[in-house]
Design a protein around this motif. Sequence first.
Motif, PDB file in Angstrom:
ATOM      1  N   SER A  56       0.849  -1.185   0.000  1.00 47.45           N
ATOM      2  CA  SER A  56       0.000   0.000   0.000  1.00 47.45           C
ATOM      3  C   SER A  56       0.887   1.237   0.000  1.00 47.45           C
ATOM      4  O   SER A  56       2.114   1.153   0.094  1.00 47.45           O
ATOM      5  CB  SER A  56      -0.926   0.002   1.228  1.00 47.45           C
ATOM      6  N   SER A  58       1.279   3.241   2.266  1.00 50.90           N
ATOM      7  CA  SER A  58       1.979   3.415   3.539  1.00 50.90           C
ATOM      8  C   SER A  58       3.326   2.677   3.566  1.00 50.90           C
ATOM      9  O   SER A  58       4.168   2.951   4.418  1.00 50.90           O
ATOM     10  CB  SER A  58       1.095   2.925   4.695  1.00 50.90           C
ATOM     11  N   LYS A 113      -1.164   8.066  -8.666  1.00 50.26           N
ATOM     12  CA  LYS A 113       0.039   8.668  -8.098  1.00 50.26           C
ATOM     13  C   LYS A 113       1.231   8.237  -8.963  1.00 50.26           C
ATOM     14  O   LYS A 113       1.530   7.047  -9.033  1.00 50.26           O
ATOM     15  CB  LYS A 113       0.246   8.211  -6.655  1.00 50.26           C
ATOM     16  N   ASP A 137      -6.015  14.132  -3.307  1.00 52.36           N
ATOM     17  CA  ASP A 137      -6.966  13.403  -2.470  1.00 52.36           C
ATOM     18  C   ASP A 137      -6.730  13.713  -1.001  1.00 52.36           C
ATOM     19  O   ASP A 137      -5.747  14.364  -0.618  1.00 52.36           O
ATOM     20  CB  ASP A 137      -6.851  11.897  -2.732  1.00 52.36           C
ATOM     21  N   ASN A 139      -5.822  11.768   1.354  1.00 55.41           N
ATOM     22  CA  ASN A 139      -4.629  11.141   1.942  1.00 55.41           C
ATOM     23  C   ASN A 139      -3.350  11.905   1.601  1.00 55.41           C
ATOM     24  O   ASN A 139      -2.273  11.530   2.047  1.00 55.41           O
ATOM     25  CB  ASN A 139      -4.495   9.683   1.475  1.00 55.41           C
ATOM     26  N   ARG A 140      -3.504  12.928   0.779  1.00 62.19           N
ATOM     27  CA  ARG A 140      -2.404  13.806   0.390  1.00 62.19           C
ATOM     28  C   ARG A 140      -1.281  13.053  -0.339  1.00 62.19           C
ATOM     29  O   ARG A 140      -0.137  13.521  -0.393  1.00 62.19           O
ATOM     30  CB  ARG A 140      -1.829  14.540   1.598  1.00 62.19           C
ATOM     31  N   LYS A 141      -1.633  11.913  -0.896  1.00 60.81           N
ATOM     32  CA  LYS A 141      -0.650  11.148  -1.652  1.00 60.81           C
ATOM     33  C   LYS A 141      -1.099  10.886  -3.093  1.00 60.81           C
ATOM     34  O   LYS A 141      -0.268  10.806  -3.992  1.00 60.81           O
ATOM     35  CB  LYS A 141      -0.369   9.813  -0.962  1.00 60.81           C
ATOM     36  N   THR A 142      -2.374  10.696  -3.296  1.00 62.46           N
ATOM     37  CA  THR A 142      -2.911  10.404  -4.636  1.00 62.46           C
ATOM     38  C   THR A 142      -3.685  11.609  -5.163  1.00 62.46           C
ATOM     39  O   THR A 142      -3.944  12.573  -4.432  1.00 62.46           O
ATOM     40  CB  THR A 142      -3.819   9.167  -4.600  1.00 62.46           C
TER      41      THR A 142
END
Length: 396
Positions: A56, A58, A113, A137, A139-142
Amino acid sequence: MSVTSSDCKGQSPEEKGLTIKTDSLKIQVLSALRDNRIELVRASWHELSISVSDVSLSDEGQYTCSLFTMPVKTSKAFLTVLGVPEKPQITGFTSPVMEGERMQLTCKTSGSKPAADIRWFKNDKEVKDVKYLKEEDANRKTFTVSSTLDFLADRSDDGAVVSCRVDHESLNSTPQIAMQVLEIHYTPLVKIISSNSWPEEGQSIILTCESKGKPVPEPVLWTKDGGELPDPERMVVNGRVLSISFLNKTDNGTYRCEAKNPIGRNSTEYVLIVHDVFNTLLPTTVIPSLTTATVTTTVALTTSTTTSATAISTRDPNALAGQTGPDHALIGGIVAVVVFVTLCSIILLGRYLARHKGTYLTNEAKGAEDAPDADTAIINAEGSQVNAEEKKEYFI
């Protein structure tokens, strides 16, 4: 699927799995082995491997392996996890769409991403003039990416396939595509086709009314000069076809074909002009006149006059309808020439006869010229008549 890293060098998996390998006598992996997704795969004096399943976002970060020697040696690798974009969706589509209405189609995909790229196509031809929007998004990643296609509906778009294609490095050159088929409704387009480009009296003509629309137009309506067809026996309508037999001048006029569907109606016109039948004037010939005259000494005079007049009437394609038939001015001129030549021949013949008659009378009195008096002239004339040969006269 596992991704292998040798000599503590990290790779970029696509949320699949992770394996780290090092060739060393003593290896220590500084990672959270408490995670059930991390599993020891191989352990030896020369190699130690672990596997991470269900990768994932993470799991992205730095991994360190250490070689316990004197001194201790370490190596680090950074793991980058790609976010696979979701399958795109097209919104804003309605069916059917009326011609001339504005359409706004939006293609949207999330979870990519880095941010995915969206491209629009219409019948496999790329459309460049579109709006592009990228949002991060929660989650500030995608990222969530959307693109809007804005255009006016046209009848040429009916049945066209509009597709939205998402390109991303995680898709291994296999883009994700969403498609939509356009259905455009429009008023009929009408056209009349004639079977005869130069209709003449007595001929037939067929007029075909072609109409195209969506929904399909109802049966067409034929009219002439704004009213009903005046002669149903000769003017027969069969569906979209109008047949007119035994054409005559009364058929001249404007014929109108009208088609309609639930969207609207449209019409077109055809102007019919019936032309005269093509005529050709046969050649005419004046028979030559022959006159012969002979007097006493068998003198012959022959006068021959030959006049040939040929008048051919041909149809000029640029002439107006009805201007056909013989040229009366040409015929009149030919007749005048013939009469003039005949009169001249008669005059010449009359003068010829008059001159020969005078000569005959003079010869009759020959021999009396040298007489001293009238009595002697008579006696000489009578004597010459006795010895003269018998004269003959011929009159014609």
